[in-house]
Design an enzyme around this catalytic site. Structure first.
Site, PDB file in Angstrom:
ATOM      1  N   CYS A  45       6.020   2.673  11.273  1.00  0.00           N
ATOM      2  CA  CYS A  45       6.855   3.846  11.582  1.00  0.00           C
ATOM      3  C   CYS A  45       7.664   4.266  10.358  1.00  0.00           C
ATOM      4  CB  CYS A  45       7.799   3.543  12.741  1.00  0.00           C
ATOM      5  SG  CYS A  45       6.944   3.160  14.275  1.00  0.00           S
TER       6      CYS A  45
HETATM    7  C1  BEZ Z   1       5.125  -0.468  13.317  1.00  0.00           C
HETATM    8  O1  BEZ Z   1       5.623   0.654  13.216  1.00  0.00           O
HETATM    9  O2  BEZ Z   1       4.838  -1.120  12.326  1.00  0.00           O
HETATM   10  C2  BEZ Z   1       4.839  -1.040  14.650  1.00  0.00           C
HETATM   11  C3  BEZ Z   1       5.584  -0.686  15.751  1.00  0.00           C
HETATM   12  C4  BEZ Z   1       5.326  -1.266  16.986  1.00  0.00           C
HETATM   13  C5  BEZ Z   1       4.305  -2.199  17.088  1.00  0.00           C
HETATM   14  C6  BEZ Z   1       3.531  -2.532  15.984  1.00  0.00           C
HETATM   15  C7  BEZ Z   1       3.792  -1.952  14.752  1.00  0.00           C
END
Ligand code: BEZ
Length: 210
Positions: A45
């Site tokens: 994210c």
């Molecule tokens: C991420 O943004 O890296 C992420 C968010 C939730 C679950 C897995 C990865």
């Protein structure tokens, strides 16, 4: 209920990093990208939000506003923004909705319980000037989105909204387009002089100018 292409994008009022806003009022007559991400302070994210912030001018030039959403609070979004800037070189320059009670996530069906019953998946809604949904995408948490592809699709959507054409696989701005089957050959000769019929149903012509 799932939101389908051609549906009116549901309206809502929400707290965001740019204050409280009403979605339809904020959007006005522009196009919009409404997207969700699973959580603040997560790695994929962080890269996505910074990448989108770096592309803001590309969206502006397509008369397209960008707005994000997650189930975290505004204060978390604001703290996370420092990390986004540190990592990507781009701070948030579009509103990020705080949806801790999942009201908007539920409205847009952004929680897919068999993936996670807590967090939003990576949903994207492209919404036209007429407030109708033009495109939906759903990615899992583990896969960051390709925002160049989103720009490419917006180029296609905006072109095909204006002209009786469609865009072929992997089309990019400036490349040849396809005359839609609803246009007769007689009409096509007037509107797209010199078009090439590769098959009777596959007629190719240079991209019409804006
Ligand atoms: C991420 O943004 O890296 C992420 C968010 C939730 C679950 C897995 C990865």
């Amino acid at each position: 209920m799932a939101i389908r292409l051609g549906d009116e994008a549901p309206d809502f009022t929400a707290e965001t990093t740019e204050g409280r806003l009403n979605f339809h009022e904020w959007k006005g007559k522009s196009w919009a990208v409404l997207f969700s991400h699973p959580r603040d302070f997560t790695p994929v994210c962080t890269t996505e939000l910074g990448t989108l912030a770096g592309l803001k001018r590309e969206f502006d030039s397509r008369n397209t506003k960008v707005i994000g959403l997650s189930v975290d609070a505004v204060a978390d979004h604001q703290r996370w923004n420092d990390d986004i800037r540190d990592v990507t070189g781009h701070a948030l320059n579009f509103p990020l909705i705080a949806d801790p009670d999942r009201r908007i996530a539920d409205l847009y069906d952004m929680i897919h319980p068999n993936a996670s019953d807590t967090f939003t998946v990576r949903s994207v809604f492209v919404i036209g000037a007429d407030n109708k949904v033009k495109l939906t995408l759903t990615y899992p948490a583990s896969t960051g989105r390709n925002f160049q592809e989103l720009l490419r699709v917006i180029d296609s959507l905006q072109l095909t909204a204006k002209h009786s054409v469609a865009t072929p696989a992997d089309w990019r701005q400036g490349e040849d387009v396809i005359i839609v089957p609803a246009v007769s050959d007689e009409d096509a000769r007037k509107r797209f002089p010199g078009f090439v019929a590769k098959k009777p149903y596959l007629r190719v012509t240079p991209q019409p100018s804006a």
